[in-house]
Scaffold this motif. Sequence first.
Motif, PDB file in Angstrom:
ATOM      1  N   PHE A 115     -41.977  -3.955  38.326  1.00  0.00           N
ATOM      2  CA  PHE A 115     -42.970  -4.604  37.479  1.00  0.00           C
ATOM      3  C   PHE A 115     -43.316  -5.950  38.097  1.00  0.00           C
ATOM      4  N   ARG A 153     -47.989  -4.353  37.152  1.00  0.00           N
ATOM      5  CA  ARG A 153     -47.348  -3.557  36.106  1.00  0.00           C
ATOM      6  C   ARG A 153     -46.669  -4.543  35.167  1.00  0.00           C
ATOM      7  N   ARG A 193     -44.834  -3.752  32.480  1.00  0.00           N
ATOM      8  CA  ARG A 193     -43.550  -3.218  32.015  1.00  0.00           C
ATOM      9  C   ARG A 193     -42.918  -2.404  33.148  1.00  0.00           C
ATOM     10  N   PRO A 194     -41.601  -2.188  33.117  1.00  0.00           N
ATOM     11  CA  PRO A 194     -40.953  -1.397  34.171  1.00  0.00           C
ATOM     12  C   PRO A 194     -41.594  -0.026  34.337  1.00  0.00           C
ATOM     13  N   ASN A 251     -45.845 -12.021  35.797  1.00  0.00           N
ATOM     14  CA  ASN A 251     -45.450 -10.778  35.126  1.00  0.00           C
ATOM     15  C   ASN A 251     -44.071 -10.275  35.549  1.00  0.00           C
ATOM     16  N   GLN A 252     -43.223 -11.187  36.044  1.00  0.00           N
ATOM     17  CA  GLN A 252     -41.885 -10.789  36.477  1.00  0.00           C
ATOM     18  C   GLN A 252     -40.881 -10.721  35.332  1.00  0.00           C
ATOM     19  N   GLY A 300     -41.495  -8.791  32.620  1.00  0.00           N
ATOM     20  CA  GLY A 300     -41.606  -7.461  32.026  1.00  0.00           C
ATOM     21  C   GLY A 300     -41.920  -7.459  30.547  1.00  0.00           C
ATOM     22  N   LYS A 301     -42.758  -8.421  30.074  1.00  0.00           N
ATOM     23  CA  LYS A 301     -43.023  -8.573  28.638  1.00  0.00           C
ATOM     24  C   LYS A 301     -44.355  -7.992  28.190  1.00  0.00           C
ATOM     25  N   LEU A 309     -35.030  -7.318  27.748  1.00  0.00           N
ATOM     26  CA  LEU A 309     -36.045  -6.386  28.253  1.00  0.00           C
ATOM     27  C   LEU A 309     -36.151  -5.204  27.304  1.00  0.00           C
ATOM     28  N   HIS A 361     -42.873 -10.041  42.225  1.00  0.00           N
ATOM     29  CA  HIS A 361     -42.526  -8.777  41.588  1.00  0.00           C
ATOM     30  C   HIS A 361     -41.021  -8.683  41.363  1.00  0.00           C
TER      31      HIS A 361
END
Length: 467
Positions: free
Chosen positions: A67, A84, A86-87, A422-423, A425-426, A439, A459
């Motif tokens: 993500f 991305r 989210r994962p 965006n690291q 993952g929210k 998470l 990332h």
Amino acid sequence: MARTMQTAKKANQAKRKAASPSPPAPPPAVAEEERQVKRRAVAVPKQALQAIEHESHNTVPGEVFVFGDGDCGQLGLGEDVTERLRPCPVSVDGKQVLQIACGGMHTVVLTEDRQIFSWGVNDEGALGRETAGELWEKSGNASGQPGDPYVPGKVAVPQEAGTVVQLSAGDSHTCALTAMGAVWAWGTYRDSSGVMGFGTHTRIQLTPVCVYEPRKAEDQVVRIASGADHTAGVTAGGTLLTWGNGQQGQLGRVGERLSDRVKMETLLTPHAVPFRRIRGTSNRISDVNCGTYGTFATTSSGQILAFGLNNYGQLALPGQVPVYAPTPVKALEGKGVTLVRSGQHHTLVLAEGGSLLSFGRPTYGRLGQKDAEVSADAACPEPKAVDGLEGVQVAGAAAGLAVSGCFSEAGDGWLWGFGTSNQLGKGDDDEDEIVPKKLAETKRFANQKIVQLEFGGQHAALLCVPK
């Protein structure tokens, strides 16, 4: 602040594209000298070597999730996928994965059948395989069938290398450790002036080449780690080797000023770091971890030694000046440290009992300390507990440029720090997190146990097994 990070990102990309990829051919006299050295080396008998083992070598295969921002292919999801939130799972040729290593703008993995796959930026050879672009076109080695850097592609490691057991990655280089204790590598190292080089006569190394081969069992490397532009390795005999850029003291064996000749011959070749014996302790090294510009070495007696950039107290040493020689970190004595993970300007430490400590630069919330001072030049060199993890038995952690994360024995993850890349993952929420945020499980990321967490420049990657 977000614009500043994005501007720096674009500037780094421009620097990569401006780097000249053409490796100069060694002059005849140098080539003859190299041949003589090889002849002398052949005359020295090698001991019978056995396969190495180290607690850092993962043997449990899992699935990769990524993500963050990926406009340069570092997510491995194709050219059309630039982020991305989210994962998201990545297919690596349908194989399970043993280890992930994230560089500044590239990712490499070691699969269960001991193959290496890479994806992301290849402007300076970090992928170790042919892709489109000026680097390979000007090299004279292009096949005319370049691979896609935006998806996982296999790195062709020569058969004589044998079985690969561990990977490390920096901004523009990748290293692979083999079962016989040799180190293979590719890409290049950089310093403040740009491309520094890969070796004495190589500017950029396009494909894997052996940079260190042991001749005795005690010289076999058992563990490797990489910072942005340096690499470290621990041998079976307890010696610490370093090579790459040493401008901030991260090699632990060179001073502040070096001539160009010394730079090429001394910095870019693995050399032992000298350690001053301290009464009552061991100078035998058992583990090493690298931050962006720093190095932490652990002795067999559990003492932590540090060297490198310390401008925000990220080494937990006084003075906020570069440290050029291994120095005991007194602030960590008696804490039973089992893991050190350092980022650009901050460090996370896993202490006895599964508690997580942090120190260094507090801005963007990367320390996870809700009461830390957050002015632009603030420094927090004293290790303090990360807030919000009470009752959590931490099993592992990772530190990036301005983000942090950890996971528990149960495999749940927590992330905090800078949110704009965006690291964390929210999802759509790109606000910074001052304290750890758990998470969330999603449809694609359900019933997963995290066993490894890594951060690149923009990332993040997880290695997971089913809960």
